[in-house]
Write a protein that holds these residues in place. Sequence first.
Motif, PDB file in Angstrom:
ATOM      1  N   ILE A  96       0.831  -1.210   0.000  1.00 20.14           N
ATOM      2  CA  ILE A  96       0.000   0.000   0.000  1.00 20.14           C
ATOM      3  C   ILE A  96       0.866   1.261   0.000  1.00 20.14           C
ATOM      4  O   ILE A  96       1.885   1.330   0.693  1.00 20.14           O
ATOM      5  CB  ILE A  96      -0.950  -0.014   1.222  1.00 20.14           C
ATOM      6  N   THR A  97       0.452   2.246  -0.811  1.00 20.75           N
ATOM      7  CA  THR A  97       1.231   3.481  -0.911  1.00 20.75           C
ATOM      8  C   THR A  97       0.478   4.638  -0.262  1.00 20.75           C
ATOM      9  O   THR A  97      -0.712   4.530   0.034  1.00 20.75           O
ATOM     10  CB  THR A  97       1.476   3.867  -2.387  1.00 20.75           C
ATOM     11  N   ILE A 101      -3.630   5.584   0.288  1.00 14.55           N
ATOM     12  CA  ILE A 101      -4.252   6.073   1.522  1.00 14.55           C
ATOM     13  C   ILE A 101      -5.046   7.336   1.233  1.00 14.55           C
ATOM     14  O   ILE A 101      -6.189   7.498   1.655  1.00 14.55           O
ATOM     15  CB  ILE A 101      -3.181   6.385   2.597  1.00 14.55           C
ATOM     16  N   GLN A 102      -4.427   8.235   0.475  1.00 14.57           N
ATOM     17  CA  GLN A 102      -5.106   9.499   0.185  1.00 14.57           C
ATOM     18  C   GLN A 102      -6.381   9.264  -0.627  1.00 14.57           C
ATOM     19  O   GLN A 102      -7.416   9.851  -0.354  1.00 14.57           O
ATOM     20  CB  GLN A 102      -4.161  10.439  -0.561  1.00 14.57           C
ATOM     21  N   ASN A 103      -6.265   8.372  -1.635  1.00 16.50           N
ATOM     22  CA  ASN A 103      -7.447   8.107  -2.464  1.00 16.50           C
ATOM     23  C   ASN A 103      -8.566   7.458  -1.669  1.00 16.50           C
ATOM     24  O   ASN A 103      -9.731   7.796  -1.834  1.00 16.50           O
ATOM     25  CB  ASN A 103      -7.078   7.187  -3.637  1.00 16.50           C
ATOM     26  N   LYS A 107      -6.596  13.408   2.685  1.00 16.36           N
ATOM     27  CA  LYS A 107      -5.305  14.051   2.776  1.00 16.36           C
ATOM     28  C   LYS A 107      -4.732  14.008   4.198  1.00 16.36           C
ATOM     29  O   LYS A 107      -3.540  13.801   4.406  1.00 16.36           O
ATOM     30  CB  LYS A 107      -5.461  15.510   2.345  1.00 16.36           C
ATOM     31  N   LYS A 108      -5.596  14.243   5.167  1.00 15.73           N
ATOM     32  CA  LYS A 108      -5.193  14.236   6.574  1.00 15.73           C
ATOM     33  C   LYS A 108      -4.565  12.880   6.940  1.00 15.73           C
ATOM     34  O   LYS A 108      -3.501  12.804   7.550  1.00 15.73           O
ATOM     35  CB  LYS A 108      -6.449  14.478   7.403  1.00 15.73           C
TER      36      LYS A 108
END
Length: 745
Positions: A96-97, A101-103, A107-108
């Motif tokens: 996992i990148t 995580i952002q997608n 963003k937080k």
Amino acid sequence: MNPAEIDLEEEKLEILRRYRSLLRVCHRSKTRADRARIRKAFELSAEAHKDMRRKSGEPYIYHPIAVAKIAAEEIGLDTTSIVCALLHDTVEDTEITLDDIQNLFGKKERTIIDGLTKISGVSNYESASDQAENFRKMLLTLSDDVRVILIKLADRLHNMRTLDHMAREKQLKIASETLFMYAPLAHRLGLYNIKTELEDLALKFKDPEIYEEIIGKLQKTQAVRTRFINAFTLPIRRSLDKAGLHYEIKSRTKSIYSIWNKIVKKGVPFEEIYDVFAIRIILDTQTDTEKSDCWRVYSIVTDFYQPSPERLRDWISIPKSSGYESLHTTVMSPTGKWVEVQIRSVRMDEMAEKGFAAHWKYKDSPESPESKLDKWLNQVRDVLENPEDNAIDFIDNFKLSLFSEEIYVFTPDGDLKTLPVGATALDFAFHIHSQIGSQCIGAKVNYKLVPLSHKLRSGDQVEILTSKKQHPKEDWLNIVVTASARHKIRDALREEKKLIAEEGKEMVKRRFNGLKVDFLSKNIDELVRHYGAINATNLYVRIAKGNVDLTRLKGFVVENGRIRFEKEEVSGKQTQEGTPESERKIITTQGKGEALYIGDEQQQVEYRLATCCNPIPGDEVFGFITVSEGIKIHRTSCPNAQELLSKYAYRVMKARWRNAETVQFEVGLKFSGTDDVGIVQNITNIISTDMNVNMRAISFEANHGIFQGKVVVLVHDTKHLSALTDKLKAVDGVLTVDRIESEFE
Ligand code: MN
């Protein structure tokens, strides 16, 4: 079916059980959307870690679930934190990148997990300075989002709880790292329970025998302690019931780690420590009456037991900057034992247990601890953005600030300021504003005039006196204790040095021009070497300040725009001749080498006294072999000493003073005091008539009712000097008499 498969099925159920027990403690994640995000994070993490196992052989996902549970239950964190705790190892250990995580989350979440990933590679360092550097990195992420550090603490706590399966060496490393940085950090963030558990666990692995011994002794004495506490609290309970208060009384002995600390570090036997009691009375009461209710309880407790007046701590009126609120008193029990009694409301108790994180539940409290935490984080940020100390110094300073107790002082307008214990008037000035700090010449504490170095105490009212002519001095670094003041002073000194260096550079340019030497780095290097400067800037500064006189440049040839010094002439004679006016000389009838022993053999070696610290007999000193100016004598307290001693240890020589009454040394003294008529007369009288000391130069300047003066005198040694300063200090109106460390002041 093969046994492995049965295990896997059972494990899946266990994972779900653990996940559900996590959900039960996520008290702040109430909405359907919150629950959905937690589920999504759990599923992603379980899938990503599915083939991984912990050292114990358990499925890896147990760990992120446990970390999330600590974050929710013991620190009281929000949904975003729980999501991040569940995912905290995915970016580092799985496919996992951060983009994923952002997608999937936002963003937080990306920022927090990025922070967690950056500081995860810990405990692989070779030296203390690597460790310190890592800690600094960690604090940097702390300034992004404090949740990073809170989740990291949860992660560390779970790792410590499950450290049994690690190799012995790894256990020791992780345990000492925990003591070194995580426990202090937990303390500073107000997570007292987590701090205590981290310390106890660290001890368990560092010193298992002692740990077991203390536990054993605590168990053996349990019954006696319970009886004592019951008898002690009985009258209090009766009175509280009568008053109709709702409360809970908890009692605890000291933590295992703090008992160990006393036994090992202070040499106190267990028997004298185990029965040091603290009880806590927690009031279930309304926020608007909690303060008066706490004092009511105080009054009830002290009806039965005599309090020690020095040990009353009121952190209800003025909470600690970690957000801690509580009323502490220590009272005498009928059996002659002191018992600490802590009184607080349920709200305050939660704050104390969970740190500032608990505050989110009580947004309406007047002075938000979050804003105090913000203030502290800002200070941390200030320090981090000026990373000029080496990492170990930085951590030492920082750890001091983690543990230091605080004092509370007031501005003339009655504003309350919080500073660490030991803070001086100058710290206060810089705390108010960097310009006020830079121009500070003194202060009035409770209407009394005091010098910059005056140590403040809780309750002081402080008014700073400034002067436009004032500017930061090197020795101010020894006066301040706060990191932010230190950095502001360093910045100012660096700025000033830059300007002076510019001037020196211009002088070199002009001189080179006259000599038809090109202004090129080769030529400047040659000059740097010739004068034994550390670098070009250092040389420029010395030139601008007149310590190096370019017009007296000798022993060189110029060929095709290049300057070259002839080696032979650089030594001995040349140096002597080239000695600038301001370089201090030993004034003696017996020639050089008389006043000092240098090196192991008591050789008579030629030396020169360093102008950066102006040593005189009696000072602790060392010799330093310079490139072209022979041996220079520095004070061990010289601002340059640390650098010289650490970087060029091989050029350092032992040096020791002889007793030499015949030798005289120049020393600068600076004064301050009230601007009184006749004071100059009095001072000069003492110097020349009373003490029969020769004066070289004297200057006085008055400003804002305060005068400052400098005088250069000739003395034999430190004894002679301190006799003189003592006499001067006794003059009416004189406030301070200090030795001038460096002539640049
Ligand atoms: Mn982890």
